[in-house]
Design a protein around this motif. Sequence first.
Motif, PDB file in Angstrom:
ATOM      1  N   LEU A  36      63.032  52.616  55.177  1.00 50.62           N
ATOM      2  CA  LEU A  36      61.560  52.695  55.123  1.00 50.62           C
ATOM      3  C   LEU A  36      61.113  53.828  54.195  1.00 50.62           C
ATOM      4  N   VAL A  37      61.840  54.943  54.249  1.00 48.71           N
ATOM      5  CA  VAL A  37      61.499  56.097  53.414  1.00 48.71           C
ATOM      6  C   VAL A  37      61.513  55.699  51.936  1.00 48.71           C
ATOM      7  N   LYS A  38      62.471  54.860  51.570  1.00 46.70           N
ATOM      8  CA  LYS A  38      62.619  54.465  50.162  1.00 46.70           C
ATOM      9  C   LYS A  38      61.494  53.564  49.660  1.00 46.70           C
ATOM     10  N   THR A  39      60.717  52.962  50.590  1.00 48.15           N
ATOM     11  CA  THR A  39      59.635  52.063  50.159  1.00 48.15           C
ATOM     12  C   THR A  39      58.469  52.827  49.554  1.00 48.15           C
ATOM     13  N   GLY A  40      58.410  54.139  49.800  1.00 45.32           N
ATOM     14  CA  GLY A  40      57.306  54.940  49.285  1.00 45.32           C
ATOM     15  C   GLY A  40      56.251  55.275  50.325  1.00 45.32           C
ATOM     16  N   LEU A  41      56.471  54.899  51.566  1.00 43.20           N
ATOM     17  CA  LEU A  41      55.508  55.207  52.639  1.00 43.20           C
ATOM     18  C   LEU A  41      55.246  56.712  52.706  1.00 43.20           C
ATOM     19  N   PRO A  42      53.988  57.129  52.815  1.00 45.09           N
ATOM     20  CA  PRO A  42      53.702  58.565  52.890  1.00 45.09           C
ATOM     21  C   PRO A  42      53.863  59.140  54.306  1.00 45.09           C
ATOM     22  N   TYR A  43      53.822  58.275  55.318  1.00 37.44           N
ATOM     23  CA  TYR A  43      53.908  58.739  56.713  1.00 37.44           C
ATOM     24  C   TYR A  43      54.702  57.724  57.523  1.00 37.44           C
ATOM     25  N   ILE A  44      55.639  58.211  58.297  1.00 35.88           N
ATOM     26  CA  ILE A  44      56.375  57.333  59.221  1.00 35.88           C
ATOM     27  C   ILE A  44      56.403  58.005  60.591  1.00 35.88           C
ATOM     28  N   GLU A  45      55.892  57.274  61.586  1.00 38.01           N
ATOM     29  CA  GLU A  45      55.938  57.809  62.950  1.00 38.01           C
ATOM     30  C   GLU A  45      57.262  57.376  63.566  1.00 38.01           C
ATOM     31  N   LEU A  46      58.114  58.347  63.789  1.00 36.36           N
ATOM     32  CA  LEU A  46      59.507  58.052  64.120  1.00 36.36           C
ATOM     33  C   LEU A  46      59.736  57.646  65.559  1.00 36.36           C
ATOM     34  N   THR A  47      59.003  58.301  66.472  1.00 37.62           N
ATOM     35  CA  THR A  47      59.349  58.121  67.873  1.00 37.62           C
ATOM     36  C   THR A  47      58.272  58.744  68.762  1.00 37.62           C
ATOM     37  N   SER A  48      58.568  58.776  70.037  1.00 38.17           N
ATOM     38  CA  SER A  48      57.622  59.356  70.995  1.00 38.17           C
ATOM     39  C   SER A  48      58.384  60.295  71.924  1.00 38.17           C
ATOM     40  N   PHE A  49      57.836  61.497  72.123  1.00 40.76           N
ATOM     41  CA  PHE A  49      58.479  62.446  73.030  1.00 40.76           C
ATOM     42  C   PHE A  49      57.840  62.392  74.416  1.00 40.76           C
ATOM     43  N   VAL A  50      57.595  61.177  74.888  1.00 38.09           N
ATOM     44  CA  VAL A  50      57.182  61.023  76.288  1.00 38.09           C
ATOM     45  C   VAL A  50      58.460  61.016  77.116  1.00 38.09           C
ATOM     46  N   HIS A  51      58.319  61.106  78.409  1.00 39.59           N
ATOM     47  CA  HIS A  51      59.509  61.122  79.262  1.00 39.59           C
ATOM     48  C   HIS A  51      60.237  59.778  79.146  1.00 39.59           C
ATOM     49  N   PRO A  52      61.560  59.804  78.958  1.00 41.28           N
ATOM     50  CA  PRO A  52      62.334  58.560  78.779  1.00 41.28           C
ATOM     51  C   PRO A  52      62.136  57.556  79.908  1.00 41.28           C
ATOM     52  N   LYS A  53      61.741  58.027  81.074  1.00 39.41           N
ATOM     53  CA  LYS A  53      61.567  57.052  82.158  1.00 39.41           C
ATOM     54  C   LYS A  53      60.383  56.117  81.875  1.00 39.41           C
ATOM     55  N   TRP A  54      59.416  56.594  81.075  1.00 37.91           N
ATOM     56  CA  TRP A  54      58.287  55.728  80.717  1.00 37.91           C
ATOM     57  C   TRP A  54      58.658  54.771  79.587  1.00 37.91           C
ATOM     58  N   ILE A  55      59.340  55.287  78.597  1.00 38.51           N
ATOM     59  CA  ILE A  55      59.709  54.438  77.452  1.00 38.51           C
ATOM     60  C   ILE A  55      61.193  54.617  77.135  1.00 38.51           C
ATOM     61  N   PRO A  56      62.039  53.891  77.876  1.00 38.23           N
ATOM     62  CA  PRO A  56      63.497  54.030  77.686  1.00 38.23           C
ATOM     63  C   PRO A  56      63.931  53.709  76.249  1.00 38.23           C
ATOM     64  N   ALA A  57      63.192  52.815  75.577  1.00 36.49           N
ATOM     65  CA  ALA A  57      63.572  52.403  74.222  1.00 36.49           C
ATOM     66  C   ALA A  57      63.553  53.574  73.242  1.00 36.49           C
ATOM     67  N   LEU A  58      62.782  54.629  73.585  1.00 37.37           N
ATOM     68  CA  LEU A  58      62.680  55.788  72.689  1.00 37.37           C
ATOM     69  C   LEU A  58      63.306  57.039  73.302  1.00 37.37           C
ATOM     70  N   ALA A  59      64.245  56.850  74.207  1.00 35.52           N
ATOM     71  CA  ALA A  59      64.895  57.994  74.870  1.00 35.52           C
ATOM     72  C   ALA A  59      65.683  58.856  73.884  1.00 35.52           C
TER      73      ALA A  59
END
Lengths: 300, 300
Positions: A36-59
């Motif tokens: 994605l970085v190579k496409t030229g995007l100026p901003y990429i939201e990588l992840t979420s620092f919520v508690h893993p129990k709420w969003i296991p996919a982003l643990a």
Amino acid sequence: MRIIDVNIREVGPRDGLQNEKEIVSTEAKIEWVNQLVKTGLPYIELTSFVHPKWIPALADASEVVKGVKKKEHVTFGALVPNEHGLERALEAGIDEIAVFLSTSETHNQKNINKTIDDTIPVLKKVVREAKSAGKSVRGYISTVFGCPYEGAVTVDKVLSISSQLMEMGVDEISLGDTIGVATPNQVVEIVKKVSGHIPLTNIAFHPHDTSGTALANVYAAYMLGVRAFDGSVGGLGGCPYAKGATGNLATEDMIYMFNGMKVETGVDLEQITACAVWIQKRLKRTLPSHRLQVAIAQKR
Amino acid sequence: MRIIDVNIREVGPRDGLQNEKEIVSTEAKIEWVNQLVKTGLPYIELTSFVHPKWIPALADASEVVKGVKKKEHVTFGALVPNEHGLERALEAGIDEIAVFLSTSETHNQKNINKTIDDTIPVLKKVVREAKSAGKSVRGYISTVFGCPYEGAVTVDKVLSISSQLMEMGVDEISLGDTIGVATPNQVVEIVKKVSGHIPLTNIAFHPHDTSGTALANVYAAYMLGVRAFDGSVGGLGGCPYAKGATGNLATEDMIYMFNGMKVETGVDLEQITACAVWIQKRLKRTLPSHRLQVAIAQKR
């Protein structure tokens, strides 16, 4: 130096993947973000620092932030719900943080487990600490164009929440069509009202394509002077309020439209479409992106 | 009397079904059209009187036209390629006929098997005879926003074809984004040019959603004063140039947007979405319509 007319905020790795059933491995996420970085995007939201129990996919938030290759042209962001999340995000070395709340009481309570009044002081602290650590801050506002529980939201409420975020020191507010119900006239009404009090350069639009109106809404917002738009590669994420329906607007569909309009996004359409093809394979479901399906059909 | 702000031209039974793999029985078509009539649609294109060897799915053209229940508020149309087709259409009792050609030579030859110059005299005859039989006439212009074989099409070519149709006596021209590549700026450019010579009241826009831009294009055209739009219930039809990609814009998505904009179409959104649900079941594939998928998801 790159001249960019509109700023595309890629939220796929966070807002997209958090709602996907299929879990993507940390290694695959990093490989994908490096593409994605190579496409030229100026901003990429990588992840979420919520508690893993709420969003296991982003643990694996910290590993992803630490694992991706930094490039000068791209800002890496992450969602942060509170001070603890901020600590983890800063420790991982994030460039920018994003806070979030809703314009509607019910949605805020279901999403954050707090009233709006109790959320504000938490965000204030987070924003103050992030700023003192030298980080820029985005503020996501949910349900701006309608709430799944309360229905219509008043423009005054949107303005009040927006102003409070700006007063905290947020650099950019992102007006979210969380359930994808907005129509262009509504975008015009709300953007006009909000931009009467907050500079257009601090306003982003976060469209959802649940009703097929996302690009019409982006076009209407662009014509009013909005110059920052959130997209999710492939249209990743689905709609959390209507399983099977479309959620986030596919970034490549937005790039396609802006290319046609001769509006420079700095993003390479072919490369970002390839990123959509790549993640669709991993997720084993047909993503709602139009240009992705055209790319696949044309290869047959 | 009904006050309608924009005229929705429903082309699903013709333009939709002609490109679907699954053949729908004559009885089912008639039942479905009778449902469509009840939604309040002012125009429904029932079928095509081309030779059945070209479009076997519409071989029952006469039976369908004879079988549907007539209602005062709705005009039934059918596509007609030549005098023989016109004879059959008139015999079946059609209200309005539609002729068609392309702006690009290659597409016209592949689609109609004639050069544009050889097509014009055929259409002239058909239009003259249809008018003398007291029928109104639509003129479909294909590949206005791009051709799958020749790429870009000049605005002058579009204007030339449009003017020739109007001179023949066509009542409404429909500018077709046949391969779904248009962006709003292009719609603005072409509509401005064409409406400099042909009244806006004679211009319709025929969007395809292949790139996700259909509603953005409809919005742009509406803002310029276009007041007639073609849609296909459910987004029926697919894209003949990229199998698996989206083709016609779903009528219900367009109605949804116009409802939000407080623009009266005279069409009931819930009822037309039910018609989309009904035909999706018959066709055994997931149709691209957004509001159809929302309706199904909300029932789960």
